[in-house]
Design an enzyme around this catalytic site. Sequence first.
Site, PDB file in Angstrom:
ATOM      1  CG  HIS A 180      -0.392  -0.011   2.537  1.00  0.00           C
ATOM      2  ND1 HIS A 180       0.348   1.028   3.053  1.00  0.00           N
ATOM      3  CD2 HIS A 180      -0.451  -0.954   3.513  1.00  0.00           C
ATOM      4  CE1 HIS A 180       0.718   0.736   4.290  1.00  0.00           C
ATOM      5  NE2 HIS A 180       0.245  -0.473   4.589  1.00  0.00           N
ATOM      6  CB  CYS A 188       1.329  -3.552   5.042  1.00  0.00           C
ATOM      7  SG  CYS A 188      -0.317  -4.064   5.575  1.00  0.00           S
TER       8      CYS A 188
END
Length: 166
Positions: free
Chosen positions: A124, A141
């Site tokens: 992301h 992430c």
Amino acid sequence: MKRRHLMTGGAAMLTLGACSAPSKFQRYNGPEVTGIVVNKAERKMFLLNEGRVLEQYDVRLGFAPEGHKEIEGDGRTPEGVYYINRRNPNSRFHLSLGISYPNAEDRAKAAAMGKKPGGDIFIHGQKVPFRRDKGDWTWGCIAIDNKEMEKVYAMVNDGTPIAINP
């Protein structure tokens, strides 16, 4: 009367100008991305076409980057081979591509410890668009800057394999 027309015209121009703001959704017409490799120690992500590097990015990882993600909340980025399994155009982190963690093996290891494996692991962008995030800050992430994420989002299809190496 002329002043009113001038004001109305000016307001219309400002409104139309706002409509032409660049979109976060780009088009990509190059070679297919057939794989993604993330080397955690180097903080690098590579988009590949049949083994040839198409793009390379600096990445930020989970706040506890050493080792494979084992349980929910450990702050680690998983290691292993997964695939891109979903996309979120409305992510709080600009845009995001879902990674298929946890797999059956990850779930079994966590269960053996009496814990949950966690999930919602993504590639992301940044939460705050104009701040350059320093250091590892995610909950597991893989983060890149927003402009880079726009390009990656356009290039990578669902089903693309991703190898995350130590």
